[in-house]
Structures are given as structure tokens and as C-alpha cells.
Design a protein around this motif. Structure first.
Motif, PDB file in Angstrom:
ATOM      1  N   ARG A 100       0.825  -1.211   0.000  1.00  0.00           N
ATOM      2  CA  ARG A 100       0.000   0.000   0.000  1.00  0.00           C
ATOM      3  C   ARG A 100       0.859   1.260   0.000  1.00  0.00           C
ATOM      4  NH1 ARG A 100      -3.534  -2.665   3.950  1.00  0.00           N
ATOM      5  NH2 ARG A 100      -2.377  -1.536   5.559  1.00  0.00           N
ATOM      6  N   ALA A 101       1.901   1.262   0.839  1.00  0.00           N
ATOM      7  CA  ALA A 101       2.738   2.454   0.954  1.00  0.00           C
ATOM      8  C   ALA A 101       3.468   2.750  -0.357  1.00  0.00           C
ATOM      9  CB  ALA A 101       3.738   2.281   2.097  1.00  0.00           C
ATOM     10  N   ARG A 157       0.890   4.038  -2.906  1.00  0.00           N
ATOM     11  CA  ARG A 157       0.474   5.417  -2.605  1.00  0.00           C
ATOM     12  C   ARG A 157       1.547   6.421  -2.999  1.00  0.00           C
ATOM     13  NH1 ARG A 157      -1.690   3.451   2.420  1.00  0.00           N
ATOM     14  NH2 ARG A 157       0.251   4.121   3.421  1.00  0.00           N
ATOM     15  N   PRO A 215      -4.389  -2.918  -4.035  1.00  0.00           N
ATOM     16  CA  PRO A 215      -4.665  -1.505  -4.295  1.00  0.00           C
ATOM     17  C   PRO A 215      -4.687  -1.218  -5.790  1.00  0.00           C
ATOM     18  CG  PRO A 215      -2.980  -1.759  -2.602  1.00  0.00           C
ATOM     19  CD  PRO A 215      -3.209  -3.119  -3.181  1.00  0.00           C
TER      20      PRO A 215
END
Length: 279
Positions: free
Chosen positions: A17-18, A21, A37
Motif C-alpha cells: 500500500r505504501a 500510494r 490496491p
């Protein structure tokens, strides 16, 4: 492209996720199909068969390598993944190892992991090694019993270690994947304080706003339960550490702060973020 193995787990999921993003292209690898994601490519592969990773590694720049139970699977060749990565053009590998490689180097599982570390060091690739201690997320073993009976059962209720939040491991992994300054680094990752199972249960109770009773298991009871989900030898090793941590395993490491510029998250923070699992 950054490849994340173990992408559906307690470390791989927040890492994926990081990275996504932050705008990085990510290929997430797990044994089974899973929701990802937006923009993240997924590949189902079994790390016990490194050839299955070839489609993910070809053309990738970096690899987060989390071996987990695959390291112990019959016929597994975990070190071969590093050769596959080099052949596919990967430049940097961040390996999730274990604190026990340094604190208890002679157990069979630690010898195997150290061998993977050594292959990585000698590979000619850029590398970093992460050696976490116990995970805060191991408290999820209590999720069903706390939900249904408000009971947390564990051995050695008053013996603690500085468990680390997997979110901190993920943030350190992201830094090592993205920042050149961590090349050649070996980071021991712990939480900010020694915390016992009994105190962990109390932190979950505080997050719930509801009492949780702690039940002490015998070592044999705990081993029988753990052996359902891990090799018996690994269960025995884990119980030895939990019951009699040595001074190195009780040490609060400065490495999370060194990498991230902040203190590691306390267990109470993890409990508050995951309280839904215990409701």
C-alpha cells in the motif's frame, strides 16, 4: 518496478500500500489470488518453487523478499530466488530475516536463514537485511477467543520481549528499497518497550473498552497449538525464546528510529488500530 513477496501478510500488505500510494509501480506476489490496491499488479506464486517468480522479477528494479514458511517447505530452494532476481535484472533486494540469526545462531531455522543472508551478501546485488524480533500481530492468535469468550491464552504470561509493529517493519522496508543510504545495512527491529503477554491482553482490553481475562498455558499446551500452523521444530524454538529471552532479545533496538527518524510504535498503538479483529 518493485516486487513485494508475501504481499497479503502483516508486513507485505502495508508495504504494498505504501509503495503504491507513493506512486511506485508494484508487483505483489502471494500464494493465492487477492485484492490489491489500484494500479498494483498481482502474481500468484509459491516461493518454494522460485521459477514461478520469473514473470515478476524480469525487468524489476527491487525485490522485497519475505520467505516465511516457504523457507521450511520440503524441497524449497529459497537462496535460488536471489539468483533469479539477479538474472531478471533486479538491482536491490531487501530480505526479511529474523533477529534469531544473531541472538540464537545455532538453531536449524536460523542456520537456514543465515545461509540466505550470506547468498545475498555475495550476490553482487545491492542489499539490506531486516531482522525483526517478535511481531505485535502475533496477538491475532487471540482474535477468536477474545471475540467469543473475552479470553487471551498464552504461555509465559509475565515474560516479555519488545515486540515490533509490522507497520514499522513495512516502513523500514520501504526506506531500504527506495534509499541508497541503506545499502549494506543490517537492521534489528523491535518495539519501544518490553511487554508481556499479560500486558498485551490488557492493552487489547483497553482498546475494546471491555475486560479480557488472561489464561496461562503450559508449554506443552502452547506447543501443541502452535504445531498446527508451523513446523514442530520452529514451534519449539519460538517457545524457548518466549520463555527464556536472552539479554540480546530483551534489548530495545535503536534501528527503527535510525531509519525512520521516530520511535517505534508501542503495542497499544497496534491494538487500537486492529481492535476490530477482537470485537
Amino acid at each position: 518496478m518493485i516486487v513485494v513477496t508475501g504481499a497479503t501478510g502483516n508486513v507485505g500488505r502495508p508495504l504494498t500500500r505504501a509503495l503504491a500510494r507513493a506512486g511506485h509501480q508494484v508487483t505483489a506476489v502471494s500464494r493465492h489470488a487477492a485484492a490489491m490496491p489500484d494500479g498494483v499488479r498481482h502474481l500468484a506464486a509459491d516461493l518454494a518453487d522460485p521459477t514461478g517468480l520469473e514473470p515478476a522479477l524480469t525487468g524489476a528494479q527491487a525485490l522485497f523478499l519475505l520467505l516465511s514458511g516457504d523457507l521450511h517447505a520440503a524441497g524449497a530452494r529459497p537462496a535460488d530466488i536471489i539468483g533469479q532476481a539477479a538474472a531478471g535484472g533486479v538491482r536491490r533486494v531487501v530480505l526479511l530475516s529474523t533477529q534469531g540469526v544473531a541472538t540464537r545462531p545455532f538453531g536449524a531455522t536460523r542456520i537456514a536463514m543465515r545461509a540466505v543472508e550470506d547468498v545475498l551478501r555475495e550476490s553482487g546485488l545491492e542489499w539490506a537485511v531486516l531482522r525483526p524480533g517478535g511481531f505485535a500481530s502475533n496477538a491475532l492468535w487471540w482474535a477468536e477467543s477474545i471475540r467469543t469468550r473475552r479470553v487471551a491464552a498464552a504461555p509465559f504470561g509475565d515474560v516479555g520481549v519488545p515486540v515490533v509493529d509490522p507497520a514499522d517493519i513495512a516502513e523500514v522496508a520501504a526506506a531500504c528499497l527506495l534509499e541508497d543510504r541503506h545499502t549494506g545495512g543490517v537492521y534489528e527491529l523491535t518495539g519501544p518497550e518490553v511487554i508481556t503477554p499479560r500486558r498485551q491482553a490488557a492493552a487489547i482490553a483497553a482498546a475494546l473498552g471491555s475486560p479480557v481475562r488472561f489464561h496461562d498455558l503450559t508449554r506443552d499446551e502452547a506447543k501443541a497449538a502452535m504445531a498446527r500452523t508451523m513446523p514442530a521444530e520452529l514451534a519449539e524454538d519460538t517457545l524457548t525464546i518466549l520463555g527464556s529471552p536472552n539479554p540480546a532479545e530483551l534489548r530495545v533496538s535503536p534501528d527503527v528510529r535510525r531509519v525512520l527518524g521516530r520511535a517505534p510504535r508501542p503495542f497499544a498503538d497496534w491494538a487500537a488500530r486492529h481492535v476490530g479483529a477482537f470485537r
